[in-house]
Design a protein around this motif. Sequence first.
Motif, PDB file in Angstrom:
ATOM      1  N   GLN A 145      14.417  -5.802   7.142  1.00  0.00           N
ATOM      2  CA  GLN A 145      13.871  -4.895   6.137  1.00  0.00           C
ATOM      3  C   GLN A 145      13.224  -5.671   4.996  1.00  0.00           C
ATOM      4  O   GLN A 145      12.148  -5.316   4.514  1.00  0.00           O
ATOM      5  CB  GLN A 145      14.990  -4.010   5.574  1.00  0.00           C
ATOM      6  N   LYS A 146      13.891  -6.763   4.576  1.00  0.00           N
ATOM      7  CA  LYS A 146      13.345  -7.596   3.505  1.00  0.00           C
ATOM      8  C   LYS A 146      12.031  -8.226   3.927  1.00  0.00           C
ATOM      9  O   LYS A 146      11.071  -8.290   3.157  1.00  0.00           O
ATOM     10  CB  LYS A 146      14.356  -8.681   3.115  1.00  0.00           C
ATOM     11  N   SER A 147      11.993  -8.708   5.158  1.00  0.00           N
ATOM     12  CA  SER A 147      10.780  -9.329   5.683  1.00  0.00           C
ATOM     13  C   SER A 147       9.634  -8.336   5.708  1.00  0.00           C
ATOM     14  O   SER A 147       8.494  -8.662   5.344  1.00  0.00           O
ATOM     15  CB  SER A 147      11.024  -9.872   7.093  1.00  0.00           C
ATOM     16  N   LEU A 148       9.947  -7.103   6.116  1.00  0.00           N
ATOM     17  CA  LEU A 148       8.931  -6.050   6.175  1.00  0.00           C
ATOM     18  C   LEU A 148       8.410  -5.730   4.773  1.00  0.00           C
ATOM     19  O   LEU A 148       7.204  -5.526   4.572  1.00  0.00           O
ATOM     20  CB  LEU A 148       9.523  -4.796   6.814  1.00  0.00           C
ATOM     21  N   THR A 149       9.335  -5.699   3.797  1.00  0.00           N
ATOM     22  CA  THR A 149       8.945  -5.434   2.406  1.00  0.00           C
ATOM     23  C   THR A 149       8.020  -6.528   1.882  1.00  0.00           C
ATOM     24  O   THR A 149       6.991  -6.253   1.257  1.00  0.00           O
ATOM     25  CB  THR A 149      10.188  -5.332   1.501  1.00  0.00           C
ATOM     26  N   TYR A 150       8.387  -7.792   2.145  1.00  0.00           N
ATOM     27  CA  TYR A 150       7.558  -8.917   1.712  1.00  0.00           C
ATOM     28  C   TYR A 150       6.178  -8.873   2.360  1.00  0.00           C
ATOM     29  O   TYR A 150       5.155  -9.155   1.716  1.00  0.00           O
ATOM     30  CB  TYR A 150       8.235 -10.248   2.040  1.00  0.00           C
ATOM     31  N   GLY A 161       0.498  -7.921   2.047  1.00  0.00           N
ATOM     32  CA  GLY A 161      -0.644  -7.190   2.583  1.00  0.00           C
ATOM     33  C   GLY A 161      -1.336  -6.329   1.547  1.00  0.00           C
ATOM     34  O   GLY A 161      -2.575  -6.323   1.451  1.00  0.00           O
ATOM     35  N   THR A 162      -0.542  -5.619   0.748  1.00  0.00           N
ATOM     36  CA  THR A 162      -1.107  -4.755  -0.294  1.00  0.00           C
ATOM     37  C   THR A 162      -1.824  -5.572  -1.358  1.00  0.00           C
ATOM     38  O   THR A 162      -2.915  -5.212  -1.814  1.00  0.00           O
ATOM     39  CB  THR A 162       0.003  -3.912  -0.955  1.00  0.00           C
ATOM     40  N   THR A 163      -1.214  -6.704  -1.751  1.00  0.00           N
ATOM     41  CA  THR A 163      -1.825  -7.572  -2.753  1.00  0.00           C
ATOM     42  C   THR A 163      -3.147  -8.132  -2.243  1.00  0.00           C
ATOM     43  O   THR A 163      -4.157  -8.135  -2.977  1.00  0.00           O
ATOM     44  CB  THR A 163      -0.878  -8.732  -3.114  1.00  0.00           C
ATOM     45  N   MET A 164      -3.159  -8.586  -1.009  1.00  0.00           N
ATOM     46  CA  MET A 164      -4.386  -9.136  -0.426  1.00  0.00           C
ATOM     47  C   MET A 164      -5.469  -8.063  -0.335  1.00  0.00           C
ATOM     48  O   MET A 164      -6.653  -8.327  -0.601  1.00  0.00           O
ATOM     49  CB  MET A 164      -4.103  -9.710   0.957  1.00  0.00           C
ATOM     50  N   PHE A 165      -5.070  -6.840   0.021  1.00  0.00           N
ATOM     51  CA  PHE A 165      -6.038  -5.745   0.099  1.00  0.00           C
ATOM     52  C   PHE A 165      -6.648  -5.465  -1.274  1.00  0.00           C
ATOM     53  O   PHE A 165      -7.875  -5.328  -1.408  1.00  0.00           O
ATOM     54  CB  PHE A 165      -5.343  -4.489   0.631  1.00  0.00           C
ATOM     55  N   SER A 203       1.399  -1.188 -10.413  1.00  0.00           N
ATOM     56  CA  SER A 203       0.968  -2.170  -9.407  1.00  0.00           C
ATOM     57  C   SER A 203       2.152  -2.829  -8.691  1.00  0.00           C
ATOM     58  O   SER A 203       2.005  -3.351  -7.592  1.00  0.00           O
ATOM     59  CB  SER A 203       0.097  -3.250 -10.060  1.00  0.00           C
ATOM     60  N   MET A 204       3.330  -2.787  -9.312  1.00  0.00           N
ATOM     61  CA  MET A 204       4.507  -3.386  -8.677  1.00  0.00           C
ATOM     62  C   MET A 204       5.031  -2.568  -7.507  1.00  0.00           C
ATOM     63  O   MET A 204       5.834  -3.041  -6.714  1.00  0.00           O
ATOM     64  CB  MET A 204       5.627  -3.563  -9.718  1.00  0.00           C
ATOM     65  N   TRP A 205       4.532  -1.317  -7.394  1.00  0.00           N
ATOM     66  CA  TRP A 205       5.049  -0.423  -6.352  1.00  0.00           C
ATOM     67  C   TRP A 205       3.962   0.015  -5.366  1.00  0.00           C
ATOM     68  O   TRP A 205       4.178   0.914  -4.577  1.00  0.00           O
ATOM     69  CB  TRP A 205       5.702   0.817  -6.998  1.00  0.00           C
ATOM     70  N   PHE A 206       2.809  -0.651  -5.429  1.00  0.00           N
ATOM     71  CA  PHE A 206       1.740  -0.309  -4.493  1.00  0.00           C
ATOM     72  C   PHE A 206       2.219  -0.389  -3.039  1.00  0.00           C
ATOM     73  O   PHE A 206       1.840   0.420  -2.198  1.00  0.00           O
ATOM     74  CB  PHE A 206       0.543  -1.250  -4.671  1.00  0.00           C
ATOM     75  N   HIS A 207       3.059  -1.390  -2.775  1.00  0.00           N
ATOM     76  CA  HIS A 207       3.484  -1.634  -1.389  1.00  0.00           C
ATOM     77  C   HIS A 207       4.375  -0.527  -0.832  1.00  0.00           C
ATOM     78  O   HIS A 207       4.581  -0.445   0.383  1.00  0.00           O
ATOM     79  CB  HIS A 207       4.216  -2.981  -1.300  1.00  0.00           C
ATOM     80  N   LYS A 208       4.915   0.332  -1.699  1.00  0.00           N
ATOM     81  CA  LYS A 208       5.801   1.397  -1.236  1.00  0.00           C
ATOM     82  C   LYS A 208       5.044   2.663  -0.850  1.00  0.00           C
ATOM     83  O   LYS A 208       5.651   3.639  -0.400  1.00  0.00           O
ATOM     84  CB  LYS A 208       6.836   1.737  -2.321  1.00  0.00           C
ATOM     85  N   HIS A 209       3.728   2.639  -1.054  1.00  0.00           N
ATOM     86  CA  HIS A 209       2.957   3.856  -0.829  1.00  0.00           C
ATOM     87  C   HIS A 209       1.689   3.574  -0.021  1.00  0.00           C
ATOM     88  O   HIS A 209       1.396   2.432   0.325  1.00  0.00           O
ATOM     89  CB  HIS A 209       2.617   4.502  -2.180  1.00  0.00           C
ATOM     90  N   HIS A 210       0.952   4.624   0.262  1.00  0.00           N
ATOM     91  CA  HIS A 210      -0.266   4.526   1.051  1.00  0.00           C
ATOM     92  C   HIS A 210      -1.271   3.593   0.370  1.00  0.00           C
ATOM     93  O   HIS A 210      -1.311   3.504  -0.856  1.00  0.00           O
ATOM     94  CB  HIS A 210      -0.878   5.930   1.209  1.00  0.00           C
TER      95      HIS A 210
END
Length: 552
Positions: A5-10, A15-19, A367-374
């Motif tokens: 789960q941690k790996s997936l979060t990272y 991925g979100t940051t790069m996008f 911006s800290m929570w972009f990865h949790k959403h679409h």
Amino acid sequence: MMSCQKSLTYLRIIGTTMFGVSLLVGISTAYIMGYQFFTTARNHLSFGLYGAILVVHLIIQSLFALLEHRNMRRSLETPIKLNKSLALCIAAYQEDPNYLRKCLVSVKRLTYPGIKVIMVIDGNNDDDLYMMEIFKEIMGWDKVATYVWRSNYHNRGPEETDESYAESLQHVSKLVLNNKCVCIMQKWGGKREVMYTAFKALGRSVDYVQVCDSDTMLDPASSVEMVKVLEEDPMVGGVGGDVQILNKYESWISFLSSVRYWMAFNIERACQSYFGCVQCISGPLGMYRNSLLHEFVEDWYNQTFMGSHCSFGDDRHLTNRVLSLGYATKYTARSKCLTETPTTYLRWLNQQTRWSKSYFREWLYNSMWFHKHHLWMTYEAVITGFFPFFLIATAIQLFYQGRLWNILLFLLIVQAVALIKSTFASCLRGNIVMVFMSFYSVLYMSSLLPAKMFAIATINKSGWGTSGRKTIVVNFIGLIPISVWFTILFIGIIYTVILQTRKPFPESEKIVLVIGAVVYASYWVMLVTLYAVLINKCGKRKKETHYDMVLD
């Protein structure tokens, strides 16, 4: 399982940051390179990559907004049981008595069964007592519980001892828990303090908490419609409704705000809602799961930025806290309200500056929570967050290129884009009044752009931003960035005129300038005439009994 789960979060964070970075770099490159798909002789007209990106964004945003409105219509037939407990929290500060009465009358008409009503007044002086009296008058003298509190949850009143303060805390809690209609006056502390009092006193005693401002008139079905959204999906943590303007015909500022509000809610937030990431549930009409609210209420209240306690942007930060937990936030046009908006330019400017401060501050938090959403959440944050900077750069560049046509073309394009957007909004709403959204573009270019830059420069300055309705705004500091912006543009025009008069002026350039000027002037003559006719017609209608209580 945990490490997976941690790996997936990272991976999602990376991925979100790069996008987001790639998107920003790509747009910046397209802007700086100035790649053109086509251009006419002598560069009178051109269409480039950056312009294409903005056009595509508007089309995509409108498409998803349409899809979300279709989803809202489908939910009409969804049956729900109205068995969840609900509390309505009203924040009041120096409210106009007329608006407060309208607010409370609308609260009495809410169709949700067994709703608890809590109004907290920011201020406990004699000058604030009229609000409590109005509450008792409208809600029923024999049905309300009231309390004038010398303190609040974070600041003791004068001569308050440890014992008396502890007793007052218990009294506030019991009052709220044991009564259906409660009004509390407390020591001044700002809107966030007022909201905290209602949340804290309620504790976990209800399922849902609805928020409302004291200048807001709620549609009778507004609570039911928002509850319906929360009941349909347990992963939706908060929902907002369609906020319309109560006093839209009182001035040109309030009228333009009314069309802007419709666009903001029914296009922009409807699109965000499609992806479950509405970035601001507005204070006049919002609802949250109380179980979530109490997971972050202390952190929400104690929010700091650059070492200072945050006292504005309460609603946007509440929304961001819900998003930070991975829950979705939604918008429903089926829940409606009317709210007061500034009718004078200065008060509107103060309001917009305050909102811009909270937008940029919350952008960083969000911006800290972009990865949790679409990915749409990241995409739109980049597009809307950096657009003002590109627009300012474009304006300055064109005003200092030494060519009058470039300045006129810029003005024409701004109005053309605004007219296209407003025409689409008119079709979607089924009301030609949305064509006046193109008026708002001038207000945006002349006032909102510099106000945004001023907001960034003064982001740590606190306060309610817009004064209470009983006081007159005398703060002229917001005019400083407007004056600076106009000075920059005026110097650019003078510079351009001087350069143009020093060299031969081609005949073809004169013809294009004359045609462009005539088109621009004709556009404004037609729009101003249409506005005058509309205001005259609606000015008569608004005198009718209860006209201001009509929702679109």
